[in-house]
Design a protein around this motif. Structure first.
Motif, PDB file in Angstrom:
ATOM      1  N   GLY A 154       2.248  -0.123   4.914  1.00  0.00           N
ATOM      2  CA  GLY A 154       2.874   1.141   4.547  1.00  0.00           C
ATOM      3  C   GLY A 154       2.398   1.543   3.164  1.00  0.00           C
ATOM      4  O   GLY A 154       1.496   0.925   2.604  1.00  0.00           O
ATOM      5  N   VAL A 155       3.012   2.606   2.646  1.00  0.00           N
ATOM      6  CA  VAL A 155       2.697   3.054   1.290  1.00  0.00           C
ATOM      7  C   VAL A 155       3.993   3.095   0.486  1.00  0.00           C
ATOM      8  O   VAL A 155       5.073   3.284   1.037  1.00  0.00           O
ATOM      9  N   VAL A 156       3.874   2.899  -0.808  1.00  0.00           N
ATOM     10  CA  VAL A 156       5.051   2.924  -1.675  1.00  0.00           C
ATOM     11  C   VAL A 156       5.109   4.249  -2.425  1.00  0.00           C
ATOM     12  O   VAL A 156       4.076   4.830  -2.765  1.00  0.00           O
ATOM     13  N   VAL A 157       6.334   4.713  -2.635  1.00  0.00           N
ATOM     14  CA  VAL A 157       6.565   5.911  -3.444  1.00  0.00           C
ATOM     15  C   VAL A 157       7.749   5.633  -4.358  1.00  0.00           C
ATOM     16  O   VAL A 157       8.728   5.008  -3.951  1.00  0.00           O
ATOM     17  N   GLY A 158       7.647   6.085  -5.580  1.00  0.00           N
ATOM     18  CA  GLY A 158       8.741   5.914  -6.518  1.00  0.00           C
ATOM     19  C   GLY A 158       9.915   6.798  -6.148  1.00  0.00           C
ATOM     20  O   GLY A 158       9.732   7.970  -5.815  1.00  0.00           O
ATOM     21  N   VAL A 159      11.125   6.232  -6.200  1.00  0.00           N
ATOM     22  CA  VAL A 159      12.337   7.005  -5.916  1.00  0.00           C
ATOM     23  C   VAL A 159      13.303   7.003  -7.104  1.00  0.00           C
ATOM     24  O   VAL A 159      14.247   7.786  -7.119  1.00  0.00           O
ATOM     25  N   ASN A 160      13.077   6.121  -8.080  1.00  0.00           N
ATOM     26  CA  ASN A 160      13.887   6.122  -9.294  1.00  0.00           C
ATOM     27  C   ASN A 160      13.093   5.457 -10.413  1.00  0.00           C
ATOM     28  O   ASN A 160      12.425   4.447 -10.190  1.00  0.00           O
ATOM     29  N   ASN A 161      13.176   6.037 -11.599  1.00  0.00           N
ATOM     30  CA  ASN A 161      12.478   5.506 -12.769  1.00  0.00           C
ATOM     31  C   ASN A 161      13.450   5.593 -13.933  1.00  0.00           C
ATOM     32  O   ASN A 161      13.877   6.679 -14.310  1.00  0.00           O
ATOM     33  N   HIS A 179      13.150  -7.357  -6.876  1.00  0.00           N
ATOM     34  CA  HIS A 179      13.490  -7.452  -5.446  1.00  0.00           C
ATOM     35  C   HIS A 179      12.364  -6.826  -4.632  1.00  0.00           C
ATOM     36  O   HIS A 179      11.866  -5.756  -4.977  1.00  0.00           O
ATOM     37  N   ARG A 180      11.979  -7.505  -3.563  1.00  0.00           N
ATOM     38  CA  ARG A 180      10.999  -6.950  -2.627  1.00  0.00           C
ATOM     39  C   ARG A 180      11.558  -7.142  -1.223  1.00  0.00           C
ATOM     40  O   ARG A 180      11.668  -8.271  -0.751  1.00  0.00           O
ATOM     41  N   GLY A 181      11.928  -6.037  -0.596  1.00  0.00           N
ATOM     42  CA  GLY A 181      12.567  -6.101   0.714  1.00  0.00           C
ATOM     43  C   GLY A 181      11.786  -5.383   1.792  1.00  0.00           C
ATOM     44  O   GLY A 181      10.644  -4.972   1.604  1.00  0.00           O
ATOM     45  N   ARG A 182      12.438  -5.219   2.919  1.00  0.00           N
ATOM     46  CA  ARG A 182      11.805  -4.601   4.087  1.00  0.00           C
ATOM     47  C   ARG A 182      11.515  -3.116   3.864  1.00  0.00           C
ATOM     48  O   ARG A 182      10.485  -2.614   4.283  1.00  0.00           O
ATOM     49  N   LEU A 210      11.020   1.605  -5.607  1.00  0.00           N
ATOM     50  CA  LEU A 210      10.025   2.211  -4.725  1.00  0.00           C
ATOM     51  C   LEU A 210      10.464   2.062  -3.281  1.00  0.00           C
ATOM     52  O   LEU A 210      10.995   1.012  -2.888  1.00  0.00           O
ATOM     53  N   ALA A 211      10.246   3.101  -2.489  1.00  0.00           N
ATOM     54  CA  ALA A 211      10.532   3.062  -1.053  1.00  0.00           C
ATOM     55  C   ALA A 211       9.232   2.808  -0.299  1.00  0.00           C
ATOM     56  O   ALA A 211       8.153   3.194  -0.745  1.00  0.00           O
ATOM     57  N   HIS A 212       9.354   2.159   0.844  1.00  0.00           N
ATOM     58  CA  HIS A 212       8.212   1.948   1.740  1.00  0.00           C
ATOM     59  C   HIS A 212       8.206   3.066   2.768  1.00  0.00           C
ATOM     60  O   HIS A 212       9.207   3.296   3.446  1.00  0.00           O
ATOM     61  N   PRO A 272       5.849   4.979   6.063  1.00  0.00           N
ATOM     62  CA  PRO A 272       4.746   4.717   6.990  1.00  0.00           C
ATOM     63  C   PRO A 272       3.447   5.282   6.427  1.00  0.00           C
ATOM     64  O   PRO A 272       3.456   6.278   5.697  1.00  0.00           O
ATOM     65  N   GLY A 273       2.350   4.662   6.757  1.00  0.00           N
ATOM     66  CA  GLY A 273       1.042   5.130   6.304  1.00  0.00           C
ATOM     67  C   GLY A 273       0.193   3.976   5.846  1.00  0.00           C
ATOM     68  O   GLY A 273       0.600   2.812   5.930  1.00  0.00           O
ATOM     69  N   SER A 274      -0.964   4.311   5.339  1.00  0.00           N
ATOM     70  CA  SER A 274      -1.909   3.300   4.865  1.00  0.00           C
ATOM     71  C   SER A 274      -2.398   3.679   3.481  1.00  0.00           C
ATOM     72  O   SER A 274      -2.688   4.847   3.217  1.00  0.00           O
ATOM     73  N   PRO A 275      -2.520   2.701   2.603  1.00  0.00           N
ATOM     74  CA  PRO A 275      -3.095   2.993   1.285  1.00  0.00           C
ATOM     75  C   PRO A 275      -4.573   3.297   1.439  1.00  0.00           C
ATOM     76  O   PRO A 275      -5.180   2.961   2.470  1.00  0.00           O
ATOM     77  N   PRO A 276      -5.191   3.894   0.448  1.00  0.00           N
ATOM     78  CA  PRO A 276      -6.628   4.169   0.528  1.00  0.00           C
ATOM     79  C   PRO A 276      -7.417   2.877   0.754  1.00  0.00           C
ATOM     80  O   PRO A 276      -7.090   1.839   0.151  1.00  0.00           O
ATOM     81  N   PRO A 277      -8.440   2.900   1.599  1.00  0.00           N
ATOM     82  CA  PRO A 277      -9.239   1.685   1.850  1.00  0.00           C
ATOM     83  C   PRO A 277      -9.829   1.111   0.573  1.00  0.00           C
ATOM     84  O   PRO A 277      -9.982  -0.101   0.450  1.00  0.00           O
ATOM     85  N   GLU A 278     -10.148   1.972  -0.410  1.00  0.00           N
ATOM     86  CA  GLU A 278     -10.715   1.485  -1.671  1.00  0.00           C
ATOM     87  C   GLU A 278      -9.730   0.592  -2.418  1.00  0.00           C
ATOM     88  O   GLU A 278     -10.128  -0.353  -3.092  1.00  0.00           O
ATOM     89  N   PHE A 279      -8.442   0.892  -2.275  1.00  0.00           N
ATOM     90  CA  PHE A 279      -7.430   0.076  -2.932  1.00  0.00           C
ATOM     91  C   PHE A 279      -7.413  -1.331  -2.337  1.00  0.00           C
ATOM     92  O   PHE A 279      -7.416  -2.325  -3.061  1.00  0.00           O
ATOM     93  N   LEU A 280      -7.399  -1.413  -1.002  1.00  0.00           N
ATOM     94  CA  LEU A 280      -7.403  -2.727  -0.347  1.00  0.00           C
ATOM     95  C   LEU A 280      -8.684  -3.486  -0.640  1.00  0.00           C
ATOM     96  O   LEU A 280      -8.656  -4.695  -0.859  1.00  0.00           O
ATOM     97  N   ALA A 281      -9.808  -2.780  -0.687  1.00  0.00           N
ATOM     98  CA  ALA A 281     -11.092  -3.443  -0.996  1.00  0.00           C
ATOM     99  C   ALA A 281     -11.066  -4.002  -2.410  1.00  0.00           C
ATOM    100  O   ALA A 281     -11.566  -5.104  -2.656  1.00  0.00           O
ATOM    101  N   MET A 282     -10.451  -3.253  -3.343  1.00  0.00           N
ATOM    102  CA  MET A 282     -10.338  -3.732  -4.712  1.00  0.00           C
ATOM    103  C   MET A 282      -9.511  -5.027  -4.757  1.00  0.00           C
ATOM    104  O   MET A 282      -9.874  -5.977  -5.441  1.00  0.00           O
TER     105      MET A 282
END
Length: 143
Positions: free
Chosen positions: A69-76, A98-101, A125-127, A129-139
């Motif tokens: 999935g992808v993460v997005v900030g929901v509170n800072n 904390h890292r949860g489902r 951060l909320a999880h 659906p989706g995929s991070p950019p392939p360049e991120f995973l390659a890094m």
């Protein structure tokens, strides 16, 4: 996994952030205060600290989540404790609380060259659906 320093695209690039370490367990960002970071009274704008904290949390959280999935900030939430001025080199370290489902909570500490705390914060951060950019995973995989 530890990585050589890299510059972040987008806002991170504008702010001059360098990732000294990035894994699913920790992110370390270093940056040197310049005129572009200041508010009218000559100290670092609080929004810059918030942006650095969210960048550190988001990158490490995504490294942990990987392609599930992808993460997005929901509170800072950031507290400003000490001034920083032009020429100061700051270091922001993000570690998980904390890292949860469906979400993650990370804490950040930004220190100056003397190791004194300049700001601290938490980012949730909320999880999604989706995929991070392939360049991120390659890094992350060292490609």
């Amino acid at each position: 996994m530890t990585h050589a320093p890299t510059s972040e695209p987008g806002l991170g690039g504008v702010l001059g952030l360098s990732y000294d370490e990035l894994s699913g367990d920790r992110a370390v960002i270093s940056w040197t205060v310049g005129p572009q970071h200041l508010q009218p009274f000559g100290i670092v704008h609080g929004g810059v600290h918030c942006a650095v904290h969210e960048s550190a949390a988001s990158m490490a959280a995504q490294a942990w989540l990987r392609d599930k999935g992808v993460v997005v900030g929901v509170n800072n939430n950031t507290d400003f404790l000490r001034q920083a001025r032009v020429g100061d080199t700051l270091r922001t370290v993000a570690t998980p609380i904390h890292r949860g489902r469906t979400s993650q909570l990370w804490e950040m500490a930004t220190t100056n060259a003397e190791g004194k705390l300049v700001s601290r914060g938490q980012v949730r951060l909320a999880h999604l659906p989706g995929s991070p950019p392939p360049e991120f995973l390659a890094m992350l995989d060292g490609a």
